[in-house]
Design an enzyme around this catalytic site. Structure first.
Site, PDB file in Angstrom:
ATOM      1  N   GLY A 278      18.071 -31.449  11.529  1.00  0.00           N
ATOM      2  CA  GLY A 278      17.271 -30.852  12.590  1.00  0.00           C
ATOM      3  C   GLY A 278      17.908 -30.795  13.955  1.00  0.00           C
ATOM      4  N   GLU A 320      20.967 -35.502   7.505  1.00  0.00           N
ATOM      5  CA  GLU A 320      21.116 -34.252   6.747  1.00  0.00           C
ATOM      6  C   GLU A 320      21.275 -33.041   7.660  1.00  0.00           C
ATOM      7  OE1 GLU A 320      18.220 -35.630   3.042  1.00  0.00           O
ATOM      8  OE2 GLU A 320      17.391 -34.465   4.692  1.00  0.00           O
ATOM      9  N   PRO A 321      22.340 -32.996   8.432  1.00  0.00           N
ATOM     10  CA  PRO A 321      22.505 -31.831   9.305  1.00  0.00           C
ATOM     11  C   PRO A 321      22.908 -30.593   8.513  1.00  0.00           C
ATOM     12  CG  PRO A 321      24.448 -33.220   9.420  1.00  0.00           C
ATOM     13  CD  PRO A 321      23.465 -33.930   8.523  1.00  0.00           C
ATOM     14  N   ARG A 360      15.749 -14.460  11.743  1.00  0.00           N
ATOM     15  CA  ARG A 360      15.299 -15.550  12.619  1.00  0.00           C
ATOM     16  C   ARG A 360      14.626 -15.071  13.901  1.00  0.00           C
ATOM     17  NH1 ARG A 360      17.768 -18.955  14.725  1.00  0.00           N
ATOM     18  NH2 ARG A 360      16.386 -20.719  14.317  1.00  0.00           N
ATOM     19  N   TYR A 364      11.020 -16.479  14.152  1.00  0.00           N
ATOM     20  CA  TYR A 364      10.825 -17.623  15.054  1.00  0.00           C
ATOM     21  C   TYR A 364      10.970 -17.247  16.523  1.00  0.00           C
ATOM     22  CZ  TYR A 364      12.526 -19.733  10.668  1.00  0.00           C
ATOM     23  OH  TYR A 364      12.739 -20.070   9.361  1.00  0.00           O
ATOM     24  N   CYS A 391      12.827  -0.305   8.874  1.00  0.00           N
ATOM     25  CA  CYS A 391      11.676   0.517   9.237  1.00  0.00           C
ATOM     26  C   CYS A 391      10.555  -0.280   9.841  1.00  0.00           C
ATOM     27  CB  CYS A 391      11.209   1.264   8.007  1.00  0.00           C
ATOM     28  SG  CYS A 391      12.473   2.362   7.435  1.00  0.00           S
ATOM     29  N   GLU A 392      10.843  -1.023  10.891  1.00  0.00           N
ATOM     30  CA  GLU A 392       9.752  -1.610  11.654  1.00  0.00           C
ATOM     31  C   GLU A 392      10.246  -2.051  13.018  1.00  0.00           C
ATOM     32  OE1 GLU A 392       8.899  -4.667   8.489  1.00  0.00           O
ATOM     33  OE2 GLU A 392       8.517  -5.827  10.312  1.00  0.00           O
TER      34      GLU A 392
HETATM   35  N1  LLP Z   1      16.718 -32.052   5.617  1.00  0.00           N
HETATM   36  C1  LLP Z   1      15.545 -31.533   5.228  1.00  0.00           C
HETATM   37  C2  LLP Z   1      14.678 -32.311   4.361  1.00  0.00           C
HETATM   38  C3  LLP Z   1      15.170 -30.243   5.636  1.00  0.00           C
HETATM   39  O1  LLP Z   1      14.011 -29.739   5.257  1.00  0.00           O
HETATM   40  C4  LLP Z   1      16.041 -29.511   6.468  1.00  0.00           C
HETATM   41  C5  LLP Z   1      15.686 -28.165   6.920  1.00  0.00           C
HETATM   42  C6  LLP Z   1      17.261 -30.082   6.836  1.00  0.00           C
HETATM   43  C7  LLP Z   1      17.564 -31.369   6.405  1.00  0.00           C
HETATM   44  C8  LLP Z   1      18.278 -29.359   7.677  1.00  0.00           C
HETATM   45  O2  LLP Z   1      17.808 -29.021   8.917  1.00  0.00           O
HETATM   46  P1  LLP Z   1      18.851 -28.441  10.021  1.00  0.00           P
HETATM   47  O3  LLP Z   1      19.774 -29.560  10.399  1.00  0.00           O
HETATM   48  O4  LLP Z   1      19.597 -27.335   9.393  1.00  0.00           O
HETATM   49  O5  LLP Z   1      17.963 -28.003  11.116  1.00  0.00           O
HETATM   50  N2  LLP Z   1      14.912 -21.486   8.482  1.00  0.00           N
HETATM   51  C9  LLP Z   1      14.741 -22.286   9.683  1.00  0.00           C
HETATM   52  C10 LLP Z   1      15.085 -23.712   9.447  1.00  0.00           C
HETATM   53  C11 LLP Z   1      14.314 -24.339   8.317  1.00  0.00           C
HETATM   54  C12 LLP Z   1      14.783 -25.721   8.056  1.00  0.00           C
HETATM   55  C13 LLP Z   1      14.206 -26.278   6.827  1.00  0.00           C
HETATM   56  N3  LLP Z   1      14.626 -27.603   6.545  1.00  0.00           N
HETATM   57  C14 LLP Z   1      15.570 -21.688  10.801  1.00  0.00           C
HETATM   58  O6  LLP Z   1      16.194 -20.666  10.589  1.00  0.00           O
HETATM   59  O7  LLP Z   1      15.567 -22.207  11.916  1.00  0.00           O
END
Ligand code: LLP
Length: 463
Positions: A278, A320-321, A360, A364, A391-392
Site C-alpha cells: 500500500g 507486500e509492496p 485508474r 479512482y 466510446c465514452e
Molecule cells: N497486499 C494485499 C493483501 C493487497 O490486497 C494489495 C493490493 C497489496 C498487498 C499491494 O498493494 P500496493 O502496494 O500495490 O498498493 N487497483 C488499485 C489498487 C488495488 C490494490 C489491491 N490490493 C489501484 O490501481 O490503485
C-alpha cells in the site's frame, strides 16, 4: 489550487478552468526523476530514451500504445526493498500490480517473495520457477480449485480471509494429507487516507476478519483447533497509495496487541506478522513517497517497541509492496491522433489508447503526468486533457496537465508511473487490443508480454 494562482495562459482565457493541476512547470521539457523511471532521459536531440533507446525507435519497433518497463529500475527498486528489510523480514511483491513470467524471474533473482491472489497468478509464478514456498496466496473468495492448487503446489502460506475459508482450507489440506501454513487476515479498523475503493482496513468492506468484537480472536481460536492448519501469523493490509505512516503504526500496534492476546489465551506466540502493501508512489511532482529504508525502519521500530511492552518475542515481519516496486518503473507511450482546443476550457488531446490500458483515472480519479517525448518544444504551455479513443467521455488518461502548444498529430507523448495496475487492469473494451509490455535495458528492448491481436479476440469468440 485557486484560479488566481494560475498564470494567464496564452492559448486560453485569462483564467484557467477548475482542475487538479498546479501551475504549468517552469520547463515543460524537464523530466522529474520522481515520476520517471531511473534510466529515462532526454538525449542530445531532445528525444526521450529509456535504457539507452529512443522512444521513436521503440514506437517504430513495438508500436503504440505500449508499456515500456525499465529493467534496471525494477531490479534496483526490488533490491532496495530487499535490502531495507534485511534478513529478519520478508518482502512479498504483490503480483496484482503487474505480473508476467519475466517479472517473476527478476523477483526470484533479486531475492523477493511473491504474493498472488488467483489461480492465474499462481500458475504464472510457478511456471516461471518461483519456488512455491516463497509464495503467499491471498483472496477473499478463493475457489476450491484455487485452494487445492495452492496446497498441492506447496505454497508457503495461505492468507485466510473468512470463517468459512478457515474450515475450507483446513478440510482440503487434511484431505490432501497436508498441514498448510496459514495467516489470518484481520481488519484493524483504520481509515486509510486514500481513495475509498482502495482502502481496506476500515470495518465496512469485504476483506479480512474484524479485530473489533473479538471476531479475529475467535478466528484464531478456530484455526488453532484444526489439524489441517499451522497458524503462523496475522496479516493486515490497510489500503493502497498511502503516504502517511500513521495508519501502518496503528495497524502494527493492533496486530501486536492481538498476538499478546493469543499468547495469553493459548500460550502460543505466533512467529510472523504481515503488514501488507500500500505504499504510495509519485504520479505527479506533488507526491512525496517514502523510501523503502525509511518504511522498514519505521515499521521495525513500532513492532519492536510494541512487542517489548507486551513482553513478546518480536515476530518476523513481512510486507507486500506492489505499486511501490513496479509502478514507477514503466511509462505508457502513445501517439497523438487528434487535438481539439475548446476555447476558455482546455485542449483535448486524443491518443491511440485510453481507459482500456489505464482505467485508474476513470476508476479512482487518479492523477498522472504527461510529457511530449519525441522532441523538445519551446512553445507556450497549454492546458490539456489526454483522452483515449473509447466510446465514452469518462475515457480520460490524464485529467489535467500541460503540454506545449505546438503539439501535433503524430507526436509521441508518454505517461509515467504506469507500471502498476495499468496492464494488470487493462481490458478489451471496444475490442481494443491490449498493449504489449516491453522491457528495456542497456540498449536492448524485448517484449515480455506481447500485444494482443485480432486473432486473439476471435479465438475466444467461439460462436
Ligand atoms: N497486499 C494485499 C493483501 C493487497 O490486497 C494489495 C493490493 C497489496 C498487498 C499491494 O498493494 P500496493 O502496494 O500495490 O498498493 N487497483 C488499485 C489498487 C488495488 C490494490 C489491491 N490490493 C489501484 O490501481 O490503485
Amino acid at each position: 489550487m485557486s484560479r488566481s494562482a494560475h498564470p494567464a495562459g496564452p492559448r486560453h482565457a485569462d483564467v484557467w478552468p477548475e482542475g487538479h493541476y498546479s501551475a504549468p512547470p517552469a520547463d515543460l521539457n524537464a523530466l522529474d526523476p520522481k515520476v520517471w523511471a531511473q534510466t529515462v532521459t532526454r538525449t542530445g536531440t531532445g528525444e526521450v530514451s529509456v535504457g539507452g533507446i529512443g522512444v521513436a525507435a521503440l514506437a517504430e519497433e513495438f508500436g503504440t500504445p505500449a508499456y515500456f518497463v525499465d529493467e534496471t529500475d525494477f531490479r534496483a527498486r526490488a533490491r532496495a526493498w530487499r535490502t531495507a528489510f534485511g534478513h529478519d523480514a520478508d518482502v512479498f511483491y504483490a503480483g496484482k500490480a503487474f505480473l508476467s513470467r519475466t517479472i517473476v524471474r527478476w523477483l526470484h533473482e533479486e531475492g523477493l517473495n511473491l504474493d498472488v491472489c488467483s489461480g492465474g497468478e499462481l500458475t504464472t509464478a510457478l511456471s516461471a520457477g518461483m519456488p512455491a514456498d516463497r509464495i503467499a496466496f491471498h483472496g477473499n473468495n478463493k475457489s476450491t480449485d484455487e485452494i487445492t492448487q495452492a496446497i498441492e503446489s506447496g505454497v508457503g502460506r495461505i492468507v485466510l480471509d473468512s470463517f468459512q475459508e478457515i474450515v475450507r482450507v483446513a478440510h482440503i489440506a487434511q484431505s490432501l494429507g497436508k498441514r498448510q501454513r496459514v495467516q489470518i487476515r484481520v481488519t484493524v479498523g483504520v481509515e486509510a487516507h486514500t481513495h475509498e475503493f482502495i482502502a481496506t482496513a476500515h470495518e465496512d468492506q469485504k476483506f479480512g476478519i474484524a479485530l473489533a468484537d473479538g471476531q479475529a480472536a475467535e478466528a484464531v481460536r478456530r484455526a488453532l483447533t484444526l489439524d489441517g492448519l499451522e497458524l503462523i501469523g496475522i496479516h493486515s493490509h490497510i489500503g493502497s497509495q498511502i503516504f502517511d505512516m500513521a495508519g501502518f503504526e496503528v495497524a502494527a500496534r493492533r496486530v501486536v496487541a492481538l498476538l499478546a492476546e493469543i499468547r495469553d489465551e493459548h500460550g502460543v506466540e505466533l512467529p510472523e506478522i504481515d503488514l501488507g502493501g500500500g505504499l504510495g508512489i509519485a504520479y505527479t511532482s506533488d507526491d512525496d513517497p517514502r523510501e523503502p529504508h525509511e518504511i522498514a525502519k519505521a515499521l521495525d521500530e513500532i513492532v519492536t517497541r510494541e512487542c517489548e511492552s507486551a513482553k513478546l518475542r518480536t515476530p518476523r515481519i513481512s510486507v507486500e509492496p506492489g505499486r511501490a516496486i513496479v509502478g514507477p518503473t514503466a511509462f505508457t507511450l502513445y501517439e497523438v491522433g487528434t487535438i481539439k482546443p475548446l476555447e476558455g476550457l482546455r485542449t483535448y488531446v486524443s491518443v491511440d489508447g485510453g481507459m482500456s490500458d489505464n482505467i485508474r483515472t476513470a476508476l479512482y480519479d487518479a492523477e498522472y503526468s504527461v510529457a511530449l517525448v519525441s522532441r523538445t518544444s519551446d512553445a507556450e504551455p497549454m492546458l490539456v486533457r489526454v483522452v483515449g479513443k473509447h466510446c465514452e467521455s469518462g475515457d480520460i488518461v490524464v485529467k489535467d496537465a500541460f503540454l506545449p502548444s505546438d503539439l501535433a498529430p503524430g507526436d509521441l507523448i508518454a505517461v509515467p508511473a504506469t507500471g502498476a495496475y495499468c496492464r494488470s487492469m487493462a481490458s478489451n473494451y471496444n475490442h481494443a487490443l491490449r498493449p504489449p509490455v516491453v522491457a528495456v535495458r542497456d540498449g536492448e528492448a524485448r517484449v515480455i508480454v506481447r500485444r494482443e491481436t485480432e486473432e486473439d479476440l476471435l479465438r475466444l469468440d467461439v460462436g
